[in-house]
Write a protein that holds these residues in place. Structure first.
Motif, PDB file in Angstrom:
ATOM      1  N   LYS A 157       0.843  -1.210   0.000  1.00 43.67           N
ATOM      2  CA  LYS A 157       0.000   0.000   0.000  1.00 43.67           C
ATOM      3  C   LYS A 157       0.871   1.250   0.000  1.00 43.67           C
ATOM      4  CE  LYS A 157      -4.161  -1.698   0.021  1.00 43.67           C
ATOM      5  NZ  LYS A 157      -4.994  -1.506  -1.165  1.00 43.67           N
TER       6      LYS A 157
ATOM      7  N   ALA B 110       3.279   6.987   1.051  1.00 48.06           N
ATOM      8  CA  ALA B 110       2.319   7.664   0.162  1.00 48.06           C
ATOM      9  C   ALA B 110       1.333   8.539   0.930  1.00 48.06           C
ATOM     10  CB  ALA B 110       1.567   6.629  -0.668  1.00 48.06           C
TER      11      ALA B 110
ATOM     12  N   LEU C 297      -1.471   9.919   3.768  1.00 53.55           N
ATOM     13  CA  LEU C 297      -2.746   9.477   4.341  1.00 53.55           C
ATOM     14  C   LEU C 297      -3.322   8.308   3.552  1.00 53.55           C
ATOM     15  CD1 LEU C 297      -5.218  10.162   6.255  1.00 53.55           C
ATOM     16  CD2 LEU C 297      -6.088  11.546   4.362  1.00 53.55           C
TER      17      LEU C 297
ATOM     18  N   LEU D 127      -5.796   7.016   1.733  1.00 57.44           N
ATOM     19  CA  LEU D 127      -6.943   7.663   1.096  1.00 57.44           C
ATOM     20  C   LEU D 127      -8.150   6.733   1.027  1.00 57.44           C
ATOM     21  CD1 LEU D 127      -4.992   9.447  -1.797  1.00 57.44           C
ATOM     22  CD2 LEU D 127      -5.901  10.497   0.276  1.00 57.44           C
TER      23      LEU D 127
ATOM     24  N   GLY E 152       1.248  13.097   3.606  1.00 55.54           N
ATOM     25  CA  GLY E 152       1.581  12.723   4.981  1.00 55.54           C
ATOM     26  C   GLY E 152       2.936  12.029   5.100  1.00 55.54           C
TER      27      GLY E 152
ATOM     28  N   ARG F 285      -6.034  17.019  -4.659  1.00 61.37           N
ATOM     29  CA  ARG F 285      -7.005  15.963  -4.308  1.00 61.37           C
ATOM     30  C   ARG F 285      -8.200  16.530  -3.548  1.00 61.37           C
ATOM     31  NH1 ARG F 285      -4.841  11.623  -6.320  1.00 61.37           N
ATOM     32  NH2 ARG F 285      -2.719  10.968  -5.830  1.00 61.37           N
TER      33      ARG F 285
HETATM   34  C1  1HE Z   1      -2.745   3.816  -1.448  1.00 60.68           C
HETATM   35  C2  1HE Z   1      -2.128   5.067  -1.307  1.00 60.68           C
HETATM   36  C3  1HE Z   1      -2.694   5.969  -0.363  1.00 60.68           C
HETATM   37  C4  1HE Z   1      -1.045   3.971  -2.818  1.00 60.68           C
HETATM   38  N1  1HE Z   1      -3.763   5.557   0.313  1.00 60.68           N
HETATM   39  N2  1HE Z   1      -3.798   3.447  -0.735  1.00 60.68           N
HETATM   40  N3  1HE Z   1      -1.221  10.620  -1.050  1.00 60.68           N
HETATM   41  C5  1HE Z   1      -1.256  10.634  -2.395  1.00 60.68           C
HETATM   42  O1  1HE Z   1      -1.996  11.377  -3.021  1.00 60.68           O
HETATM   43  C6  1HE Z   1      -0.374   9.632  -3.078  1.00 60.68           C
HETATM   44  C7  1HE Z   1      -1.201   8.509  -3.659  1.00 60.68           C
HETATM   45  N4  1HE Z   1      -0.412   7.448  -4.217  1.00 60.68           N
HETATM   46  C8  1HE Z   1       0.225   7.568  -5.420  1.00 60.68           C
HETATM   47  O2  1HE Z   1       0.279   8.601  -6.040  1.00 60.68           O
HETATM   48  C9  1HE Z   1       0.937   6.333  -5.920  1.00 60.68           C
HETATM   49  O3  1HE Z   1       0.314   5.210  -5.334  1.00 60.68           O
HETATM   50  C10 1HE Z   1       2.464   6.291  -5.582  1.00 60.68           C
HETATM   51  C11 1HE Z   1       3.174   7.333  -6.433  1.00 60.68           C
HETATM   52  C12 1HE Z   1       2.732   6.517  -4.104  1.00 60.68           C
HETATM   53  C13 1HE Z   1       3.003   4.877  -5.941  1.00 60.68           C
HETATM   54  O4  1HE Z   1       2.637   4.558  -7.279  1.00 60.68           O
HETATM   55  P1  1HE Z   1       2.723   3.036  -7.741  1.00 60.68           P
HETATM   56  O5  1HE Z   1       2.370   3.002  -9.190  1.00 60.68           O
HETATM   57  O6  1HE Z   1       4.020   2.448  -7.317  1.00 60.68           O
HETATM   58  O7  1HE Z   1       1.624   2.249  -6.868  1.00 60.68           O
HETATM   59  P2  1HE Z   1       0.020   2.175  -7.055  1.00 60.68           P
HETATM   60  O8  1HE Z   1      -0.332   1.134  -8.056  1.00 60.68           O
HETATM   61  O9  1HE Z   1      -0.545   3.534  -7.280  1.00 60.68           O
HETATM   62  O10 1HE Z   1      -0.429   1.731  -5.592  1.00 60.68           O
HETATM   63  C14 1HE Z   1      -0.242   0.406  -5.110  1.00 60.68           C
HETATM   64  C15 1HE Z   1      -1.351   0.157  -4.115  1.00 60.68           C
HETATM   65  O11 1HE Z   1      -1.189   1.061  -3.028  1.00 60.68           O
HETATM   66  C16 1HE Z   1      -2.734   0.439  -4.686  1.00 60.68           C
HETATM   67  O12 1HE Z   1      -3.658  -0.399  -4.043  1.00 60.68           O
HETATM   68  P3  1HE Z   1      -4.243  -1.737  -4.782  1.00 60.68           P
HETATM   69  O13 1HE Z   1      -5.248  -2.259  -3.798  1.00 60.68           O
HETATM   70  O14 1HE Z   1      -4.801  -1.275  -6.096  1.00 60.68           O
HETATM   71  O15 1HE Z   1      -3.050  -2.644  -4.949  1.00 60.68           O
HETATM   72  C17 1HE Z   1      -2.991   1.849  -4.247  1.00 60.68           C
HETATM   73  O16 1HE Z   1      -4.369   2.162  -4.184  1.00 60.68           O
HETATM   74  C18 1HE Z   1      -2.379   1.838  -2.854  1.00 60.68           C
HETATM   75  N5  1HE Z   1      -2.044   3.156  -2.394  1.00 60.68           N
HETATM   76  N6  1HE Z   1      -1.088   5.144  -2.172  1.00 60.68           N
HETATM   77  C19 1HE Z   1      -4.288   4.333   0.131  1.00 60.68           C
HETATM   78  N7  1HE Z   1      -2.180   7.172  -0.130  1.00 60.68           N
HETATM   79  C20 1HE Z   1      -3.117  13.915   7.733  1.00 60.68           C
HETATM   80  S1  1HE Z   1      -3.503  14.555   6.254  1.00 60.68           S
HETATM   81  C21 1HE Z   1      -2.341  13.970   5.107  1.00 60.68           C
HETATM   82  C22 1HE Z   1      -2.866  14.198   3.718  1.00 60.68           C
HETATM   83  C23 1HE Z   1      -2.174  13.358   2.714  1.00 60.68           C
HETATM   84  O17 1HE Z   1      -1.298  12.601   2.979  1.00 60.68           O
HETATM   85  S2  1HE Z   1      -2.732  13.568   1.112  1.00 60.68           S
HETATM   86  C24 1HE Z   1      -1.586  12.674   0.145  1.00 60.68           C
HETATM   87  C25 1HE Z   1      -2.116  11.331  -0.203  1.00 60.68           C
END
Ligand code: 1HE
Length: 264
Positions: free
Chosen positions: A24, A61, A63, A65, A110, A136
Motif C-alpha cells: 500500500k 504515500a 494518508l 486515502l 503525509g 485531491r
Molecule cells: C494507497 C495510497 C494511499 C497507494 N492511500 N492506498 N497521497 C497521495 O496522493 C499519493 C497517492 N499514491 C500515489 O500517487 C501512488 O500510489 C504512488 C506514487 C505513491 C506509488 O505509485 P505506484 O504506481 O508504485 O503504486 P500504485 O499502483 O498507485 O499503488 C499500489 C497500491 O497502493 C494500490 O492499491 P491496490 O489495492 O490497487 O493494490 C494503491 O491504491 C495503494 N495506495 N497510495 C491508500 N495514499 C493527515 S492529512 C495527510 C494528507 C495526505 O497525505 S494527502 C496525500 C495522499
C-alpha cells in the motif's frame, strides 16, 4: 491478524524502525499512526539514535486515502485523526532522540509530514517529494504547515500545494527536504548504508548534547529572541556541565581528540 505496520529491531544502541506496508506504498491509516505513537512513546532506554526506513520502492504515500474515503469521516472525526498524527510526529521530533529517515520513491503528503519530523533525511536518488493535497481536494493535517513550511518556507509550500509540483531528490536537497542524496556518482552509498553510518556517528555524541540539539533548537526557533537566548543559556548550562564533558574536553586539552577538518 494483520501484519504490523512497523517492524522494529536494534543494532547495538541504534533502533531501526521499518514501515512495513509496501503493497500500500506505506500509506498511513489509523493503526499505522497508533503504532508509530506507541514506539516513539516507549523507546528502550539504551537506544541512542533511531533509523526510520521503509520496505518497497516508496517511503510513504501519505494518508490512507482508501480508509479516509471508506470511513467518510466527519470534521470532528478527522480533527481527532490530525491530533493523533500531531501527537505521534511530535514524539519523533521532540522525543530527545535523534531520528534519521532513509527515503526512497514517494515521500508525499503525509509521508513528507512524517519525514519532516525526522532530524536527518538521507534520500535515495529515486526519491520524490510532493504535497498533492491541493490537487485531491484536501489539506495537510499531519504537521506540514508547521514542520515542512519551516524547512522549505511557507512561500514554497503554498506553491507546491497549489500546483501539485513534484520535486526530485536533488531539488528536495536544495530546499532542505533531504540532507544527503545517495546512490549517485558523487555519493555511491545506499541511503540505508549512509543512514546507518550517520546513526553510528551520532550515537557517539554525548546523550545530553543530542537531547539539546533535537529538542531545543526547533523550540527556540519558535521563541522571541530574548526568550530564545535565555533558553539557550539554560540548555547550555545543563549540557556543558554534564557528566562526560570533563572527559571529552580533557581529550581535546590533552591533544587526544580529533580536530575539525574539511572533508576532501
Ligand atoms: C494507497 C495510497 C494511499 C497507494 N492511500 N492506498 N497521497 C497521495 O496522493 C499519493 C497517492 N499514491 C500515489 O500517487 C501512488 O500510489 C504512488 C506514487 C505513491 C506509488 O505509485 P505506484 O504506481 O508504485 O503504486 P500504485 O499502483 O498507485 O499503488 C499500489 C497500491 O497502493 C494500490 O492499491 P491496490 O489495492 O490497487 O493494490 C494503491 O491504491 C495503494 N495506495 N497510495 C491508500 N495514499 C493527515 S492529512 C495527510 C494528507 C495526505 O497525505 S494527502 C496525500 C495522499
Amino acid at each position: 491478524m494483520a501484519a504490523p505496520f512497523l517492524l522494529t529491531t536494534e543494532l547495538d544502541d541504534i533502533g531501526i524502525v521499518t514501515l512495513n506496508k509496501a503493497h500500500k506504498r506505506n500509506a498511513l491509516d489509523e493503526e499505522a499512526i497508533a503504532e508509530i505513537d506507541a514506539y516513539f512513546s516507549n523507546v528502550p532506554e539504551h537506544i541512542r539514535v533511531i533509523l526510520m526506513k521503509a520496505q518497497g520502492d516508496h517511503f510513504c504515500a501519505g494518508l490512507d486515502l482508501k480508509e479516509h474515503h471508506d470511513k467518510a469521516r466527519s470534521a470532528v472525526d478527522f480533527l481527532r485523526v490530525c491530533q493523533g498524527w500531531h501527537r505521534a510526529f511530535d514524539k519523533i521530533q521532540h522525543g530527545g532522540i535523534p531520528v534519521i529517515a532513509c527515503l526512497q520513491g514517494a515521500v508525499v503528503g503525509g509521508g513528507l509530514e512524517l519525514a519532516s519530523a525526522a532530524h536527518v533525511r538521507v534520500a535515495d536518488k529515486s526519491t520524490f517529494f510532493a504535497l498533492p493535497e491541493g490537487t485531491r481536494g484536501i489539506f495537510t493535517g499531519g504537521g506540514a504547515t508547521v514542520r515542512t513550511a519551516k524547512i522549505i518556507s511557507a512561500n514554497r509550500m503554498v506553491e507546491l500545494m497549489l500546483t501539485g509540483r513534484v520535486l526530485d531528490a536533488h531539488e528536495g536537497e536544495r530546499l532542505g527536504l533531504a540532507h544527503y542524496v545517495c546512490n549517485t556518482d558523487a555519493n555511491p552509498k545506499s541511503a540505508y548504508e549512509l543512514g546507518l553510518e550517520l546513526a553510528q556517528r551520532i550515537a557517539g555524541n554525548a546523550v545530553l548534547s543530542n537531547y539539546a540539539i533535537v529538542s531545543s533548537i526547533s523550540r527556540i526557533g519558535d521563541m522571541a529572541a530574548t526568550e530564545g537566548l535565555f533558553t539557550e543559556g539554560l540548555m547550555a548550562a545543563v549540557v556543558q556541565t554534564g557528566r562526560d564533558v570533563q572527559e571529552r574536553l580533557g581529550e581535546f586539552v590533552n591533544k587526544k581528540a580529533h580536530k575539525v577538518r574539511p572533508t576532501s
